[in-house]
Design a protein around this motif. Structure first.
Motif, PDB file in Angstrom:
ATOM      1  N   ILE A 254      -7.645  -1.828  -3.869  1.00  0.00           N
ATOM      2  CA  ILE A 254      -8.099  -2.615  -2.731  1.00  0.00           C
ATOM      3  C   ILE A 254      -7.108  -3.740  -2.465  1.00  0.00           C
TER       4      ILE A 254
ATOM      5  N   ARG B 197      -5.207   8.181   3.965  1.00  0.00           N
ATOM      6  CA  ARG B 197      -5.250   7.649   2.597  1.00  0.00           C
ATOM      7  C   ARG B 197      -5.436   6.132   2.569  1.00  0.00           C
ATOM      8  N   VAL B 198      -5.378   5.502   3.744  1.00  0.00           N
ATOM      9  CA  VAL B 198      -5.574   4.056   3.842  1.00  0.00           C
ATOM     10  C   VAL B 198      -6.671   3.776   4.856  1.00  0.00           C
TER      11      VAL B 198
ATOM     12  N   LYS C 208      -6.107   6.523  -2.789  1.00  0.00           N
ATOM     13  CA  LYS C 208      -6.902   6.082  -1.635  1.00  0.00           C
ATOM     14  C   LYS C 208      -7.020   4.557  -1.683  1.00  0.00           C
ATOM     15  N   ILE C 209      -6.693   3.934  -0.568  1.00  0.00           N
ATOM     16  CA  ILE C 209      -6.613   2.474  -0.515  1.00  0.00           C
ATOM     17  C   ILE C 209      -7.556   1.941   0.553  1.00  0.00           C
ATOM     18  N   LEU C 210      -8.229   0.853   0.219  1.00  0.00           N
ATOM     19  CA  LEU C 210      -9.067   0.130   1.172  1.00  0.00           C
ATOM     20  C   LEU C 210      -8.439  -1.243   1.402  1.00  0.00           C
TER      21      LEU C 210
ATOM     22  N   PRO D 227     -12.118   4.099  -2.870  1.00  0.00           N
ATOM     23  CA  PRO D 227     -10.718   3.709  -3.084  1.00  0.00           C
ATOM     24  C   PRO D 227     -10.422   3.505  -4.562  1.00  0.00           C
ATOM     25  N   ASP D 228      -9.175   3.708  -4.931  1.00  0.00           N
ATOM     26  CA  ASP D 228      -8.769   3.359  -6.293  1.00  0.00           C
ATOM     27  C   ASP D 228      -7.874   2.128  -6.307  1.00  0.00           C
TER      28      ASP D 228
ATOM     29  N   ALA E 230      -1.716   5.051  -6.650  1.00  0.00           N
ATOM     30  CA  ALA E 230      -3.039   5.054  -6.013  1.00  0.00           C
ATOM     31  C   ALA E 230      -3.088   6.256  -5.080  1.00  0.00           C
TER      32      ALA E 230
ATOM     33  N   GLU F 118     -15.808   5.409   0.714  1.00  0.00           N
ATOM     34  CA  GLU F 118     -14.387   5.749   0.754  1.00  0.00           C
ATOM     35  C   GLU F 118     -13.798   6.008  -0.628  1.00  0.00           C
TER      36      GLU F 118
ATOM     37  N   ALA G 226       0.832  -1.210   0.000  1.00  0.00           N
ATOM     38  CA  ALA G 226       0.000   0.000   0.000  1.00  0.00           C
ATOM     39  C   ALA G 226       0.861   1.252   0.000  1.00  0.00           C
TER      40      ALA G 226
END
Length: 300
Positions: A227, A173-174, A150-152, A224-225, A148, A222, A139
């Motif tokens: 996962i 951002r995570v 935004k990360i989920l 995210p772009d 990326a 959220e 990540a």
């Protein structure tokens, strides 16, 4: 086909209690090839991760103590493995496998690390057989390289992703999301952005209701772009270390929910396999293979 990392087999002698769980890393690639889910060219064998990527997530002193085999004996006991140069190299290859998997997921929509899911590794320490947090390293690599924004992280192992929660506790951002057994290890939980602790004996109906409701809501909220999915199969009713009561078919449906939402929202996903400790190795292999079967059906 699916981009899949080879697991770097740890060949240094292990205590008897640790040998059985490691067997799945040898058998799973064979099963994927046997079923035609993957072909030889779909696999990649990771090199050792660059120290820059590791230092960006873990404290330098801790990493250097691992590399020099000078970690305090008490800290080694918390990890649970006897330290060796081979073990540390394996952990660094696992981390690199997830980094490469991130790049391949950006290209293909999905990628797997047959190992990984080392979510009990903290910024400055390891525990629970985890030393370097592969998905946290992946990540951070994506964010630092502007791949990326935004990360989920969807952690569905039976054990809370306590190390991952600690690493990203102050990083907006995570978003860290963990569904786990309330009374399972770790007994002192960290605080994820969203934790759902489940009661002992929670079965398919309640488990799948929660996953199917929350995963799309989180993605919508959220945005995210990218996962990360930790797909531990220690949620099974047969698992020796878990206390949930999810069936083999329920575990497969869980994977379908996650991957179908990633596909629907067109978000690349990197999957690390996480835990699985059922008494029969064939149960573990079947459950992990189901994760690949589902992805192959959706992405091939």
């Amino acid at each position: 086909m699916l981009p899949i990392a080879f697991h770097p087999i740890y060949k240094h002698p292990l205590p008897e209690g640790h040998k059985f769980p490691m067997l799945k890393y040898e058998l799973l690639p064979q099963q994927l090839l046997l079923e035609g889910i993957a072909e030889e060219e779909d696999f990649f064998e990771p090199e050792i991760a660059d120290l820059t990527s590791i230092y960006a997530v873990h404290e330098k002193k801790y990493v250097d103590d691992l590399l020099n085999l000078t970690l305090d004996p008490k800290a080694v006991r918390k990890i649970g493995f006897p330290l060796s140069a081979e073990l540390i190299e394996r952990e660094m290859r696992i981390a690199q496998g997830t980094i490469i998997g991130c790049e391949k997921a950006l290209q293909n929509g999905v990628a797997f690390n047959i190992a990984g899911g080392t979510h009990h590794a903290f910024t400055d320490r390891g525990e629970g057989f985890c030393m370097l947090n592969d998905q946290a390293i992946g990540a951070n690599y994506l964010l630092e390289n502007k791949l990326a924004s935004k990360i989920l992280i969807i952690d569905l192992d039976v054990h809370q992703g306590n190390g991952t929660a600690e690493i990203f506790q102050n990083n907006p951002r995570v978003f860290t999301f963990s569904v786990h057994g309330k009374t399972n290890y770790p007994f002192k939980k960290e605080t994820s952005d969203l934790d759902i602790p489940l009661l002992t004996g929670t079965g398919d109906q309640e488990y799948l209701r929660i996953i199917s409701e929350i995963v799309p809501k989180l993605i919508n909220r959220e945005k995210p772009d990218f996962i990360f999915y930790l797909s531990g199969v220690d949620i099974l009713e047969t698992d020796k270390l878990g206390n949930l009561n999810v069936s083999l078919e329920g575990c497969k449906t869980r994977d379908e929910i996650v991957f179908s939402n990633c596909k629907k929202f067109e978000i690349p996903v990197q999957c690390s396999m996480g835990g699985g400790y059922s008494p029969e190795i064939k149960t573990i292999i079947n459950a992990h293979t189901n994760t690949y079967r589902v992805a192959a059906d959706l992405y091939s």
